[in-house]
Design a protein around this motif. Structure first.
Motif, PDB file in Angstrom:
ATOM      1  N   ASP A 207      -2.276 -78.222 -91.290  1.00  0.00           N
ATOM      2  CA  ASP A 207      -1.054 -78.277 -90.898  1.00  0.00           C
ATOM      3  C   ASP A 207      -0.246 -78.804 -91.970  1.00  0.00           C
ATOM      4  O   ASP A 207      -0.241 -79.976 -92.115  1.00  0.00           O
ATOM      5  N   LEU A 208       0.654 -77.913 -92.516  1.00  0.00           N
ATOM      6  CA  LEU A 208       1.469 -78.049 -93.637  1.00  0.00           C
ATOM      7  C   LEU A 208       2.685 -79.211 -93.598  1.00  0.00           C
ATOM      8  O   LEU A 208       3.062 -80.116 -94.391  1.00  0.00           O
ATOM      9  N   ALA A 209       3.315 -78.997 -92.359  1.00  0.00           N
ATOM     10  CA  ALA A 209       4.431 -80.133 -91.920  1.00  0.00           C
ATOM     11  C   ALA A 209       4.193 -80.579 -90.854  1.00  0.00           C
ATOM     12  O   ALA A 209       5.131 -81.594 -90.843  1.00  0.00           O
ATOM     13  N   GLY A 210       3.129 -80.916 -90.270  1.00  0.00           N
ATOM     14  CA  GLY A 210       2.972 -81.786 -89.340  1.00  0.00           C
ATOM     15  C   GLY A 210       3.670 -81.733 -88.127  1.00  0.00           C
ATOM     16  O   GLY A 210       3.827 -82.341 -87.028  1.00  0.00           O
ATOM     17  N   ASP A 211       4.451 -80.414 -87.968  1.00  0.00           N
ATOM     18  CA  ASP A 211       4.963 -79.918 -86.729  1.00  0.00           C
ATOM     19  C   ASP A 211       4.207 -78.861 -85.884  1.00  0.00           C
ATOM     20  O   ASP A 211       5.059 -78.390 -84.884  1.00  0.00           O
ATOM     21  N   GLY A 212       3.036 -78.633 -86.144  1.00  0.00           N
ATOM     22  CA  GLY A 212       2.192 -77.648 -85.462  1.00  0.00           C
ATOM     23  C   GLY A 212       2.782 -75.925 -85.658  1.00  0.00           C
ATOM     24  O   GLY A 212       2.552 -75.255 -84.695  1.00  0.00           O
ATOM     25  N   ASP A 213       3.675 -75.993 -86.688  1.00  0.00           N
ATOM     26  CA  ASP A 213       4.383 -74.754 -86.701  1.00  0.00           C
ATOM     27  C   ASP A 213       4.207 -73.925 -88.148  1.00  0.00           C
ATOM     28  O   ASP A 213       4.276 -72.967 -88.330  1.00  0.00           O
ATOM     29  N   HIS A 214       3.817 -74.763 -89.145  1.00  0.00           N
ATOM     30  CA  HIS A 214       3.451 -74.314 -90.632  1.00  0.00           C
ATOM     31  C   HIS A 214       2.255 -74.621 -90.843  1.00  0.00           C
ATOM     32  O   HIS A 214       1.742 -76.046 -91.025  1.00  0.00           O
ATOM     33  N   TYR A 215       1.258 -73.711 -90.996  1.00  0.00           N
ATOM     34  CA  TYR A 215      -0.130 -74.001 -91.391  1.00  0.00           C
ATOM     35  C   TYR A 215      -0.371 -72.978 -92.603  1.00  0.00           C
ATOM     36  O   TYR A 215       0.086 -72.194 -93.043  1.00  0.00           O
ATOM     37  N   ALA A 216      -1.561 -73.616 -93.105  1.00  0.00           N
ATOM     38  CA  ALA A 216      -2.266 -72.966 -94.242  1.00  0.00           C
ATOM     39  C   ALA A 216      -3.744 -72.610 -93.782  1.00  0.00           C
ATOM     40  O   ALA A 216      -4.357 -73.592 -93.088  1.00  0.00           O
ATOM     41  N   ALA A 217      -4.224 -71.526 -93.921  1.00  0.00           N
ATOM     42  CA  ALA A 217      -5.448 -71.285 -93.683  1.00  0.00           C
ATOM     43  C   ALA A 217      -6.249 -70.548 -94.863  1.00  0.00           C
ATOM     44  O   ALA A 217      -5.885 -69.642 -95.535  1.00  0.00           O
ATOM     45  N   ARG A 218      -7.637 -71.052 -94.790  1.00  0.00           N
ATOM     46  CA  ARG A 218      -8.427 -70.419 -95.916  1.00  0.00           C
ATOM     47  C   ARG A 218      -9.526 -69.820 -95.022  1.00  0.00           C
ATOM     48  O   ARG A 218     -10.393 -70.559 -94.333  1.00  0.00           O
ATOM     49  N   VAL A 219      -9.618 -68.486 -95.180  1.00  0.00           N
ATOM     50  CA  VAL A 219     -10.760 -67.905 -94.435  1.00  0.00           C
ATOM     51  C   VAL A 219     -11.802 -67.178 -95.610  1.00  0.00           C
ATOM     52  O   VAL A 219     -11.325 -66.343 -96.369  1.00  0.00           O
ATOM     53  N   THR A 220     -12.898 -67.639 -95.255  1.00  0.00           N
ATOM     54  CA  THR A 220     -14.086 -67.121 -96.193  1.00  0.00           C
ATOM     55  C   THR A 220     -15.150 -66.407 -95.423  1.00  0.00           C
ATOM     56  O   THR A 220     -15.474 -67.060 -94.323  1.00  0.00           O
ATOM     57  N   ALA A 221     -15.251 -65.088 -95.792  1.00  0.00           N
ATOM     58  CA  ALA A 221     -16.416 -64.182 -94.825  1.00  0.00           C
ATOM     59  C   ALA A 221     -17.193 -63.386 -95.912  1.00  0.00           C
ATOM     60  O   ALA A 221     -16.301 -62.625 -96.495  1.00  0.00           O
ATOM     61  N   ALA A 222     -18.276 -63.155 -95.659  1.00  0.00           N
ATOM     62  CA  ALA A 222     -19.085 -62.249 -96.265  1.00  0.00           C
ATOM     63  C   ALA A 222     -18.427 -60.836 -95.842  1.00  0.00           C
ATOM     64  O   ALA A 222     -18.597 -59.914 -96.858  1.00  0.00           O
ATOM     65  N   SER A 223     -18.073 -60.689 -94.786  1.00  0.00           N
ATOM     66  CA  SER A 223     -17.754 -59.226 -94.259  1.00  0.00           C
ATOM     67  C   SER A 223     -16.372 -58.599 -95.245  1.00  0.00           C
ATOM     68  O   SER A 223     -16.123 -57.662 -95.133  1.00  0.00           O
ATOM     69  N   PHE A 224     -15.719 -59.770 -95.949  1.00  0.00           N
ATOM     70  CA  PHE A 224     -14.553 -59.317 -96.658  1.00  0.00           C
ATOM     71  C   PHE A 224     -15.123 -58.514 -97.997  1.00  0.00           C
ATOM     72  O   PHE A 224     -14.127 -57.991 -98.777  1.00  0.00           O
ATOM     73  N   ALA A 225     -16.450 -58.628 -98.331  1.00  0.00           N
ATOM     74  CA  ALA A 225     -17.019 -58.133 -99.732  1.00  0.00           C
ATOM     75  C   ALA A 225     -16.647 -56.444 -99.639  1.00  0.00           C
ATOM     76  O   ALA A 225     -16.572 -55.822 -98.828  1.00  0.00           O
ATOM     77  N   GLY A 226     -15.955 -56.218-101.027  1.00  0.00           N
ATOM     78  CA  GLY A 226     -15.485 -55.030-101.211  1.00  0.00           C
ATOM     79  C   GLY A 226     -14.181 -54.505-100.388  1.00  0.00           C
ATOM     80  O   GLY A 226     -13.594 -53.236-100.876  1.00  0.00           O
TER      81      GLY A 226
END
Length: 77
Positions: free
Chosen positions: A25-44
């Motif tokens: 939660d970037l701003a502590g307001d529940g409205d601005h987030y950062a997400a890091r998504v790692t998945a093997a299915s993203f390969a290629g």
């Protein structure tokens, strides 16, 4: 009502079952987030397709219920 980090993570994992998701939660307001998504299915897949897969998982909530999401995608390893 804003989305919670738990809601965002659950939606992504439901659509991309092999995803490891980290939400900040970037701003502590529940409205601005950062997400890091790692998945093997993203390969290629180009990064734009990876991002489209995540946005698709959120079912059109971007720009509405979910105001802002800073997105990073990756393949494990």
């Amino acid at each position: 009502m804003p989305m919670t980090a738990t809601d965002i993570e659950a939606m992504i994992v439901a659509a991309i079952p092999d995803a490891a998701v980290e939400i900040t939660d970037l701003a502590g307001d529940g409205d601005h987030y950062a997400a890091r998504v790692t998945a093997a299915s993203f390969a290629g897949m180009p990064r734009v397709k990876q991002h489209q897969a995540v946005y698709s998982a959120l079912g059109g909530r971007m720009g509405g219920v979910l105001h802002a999401l800073q997105l990073t995608t990756a393949v494990p390893g």
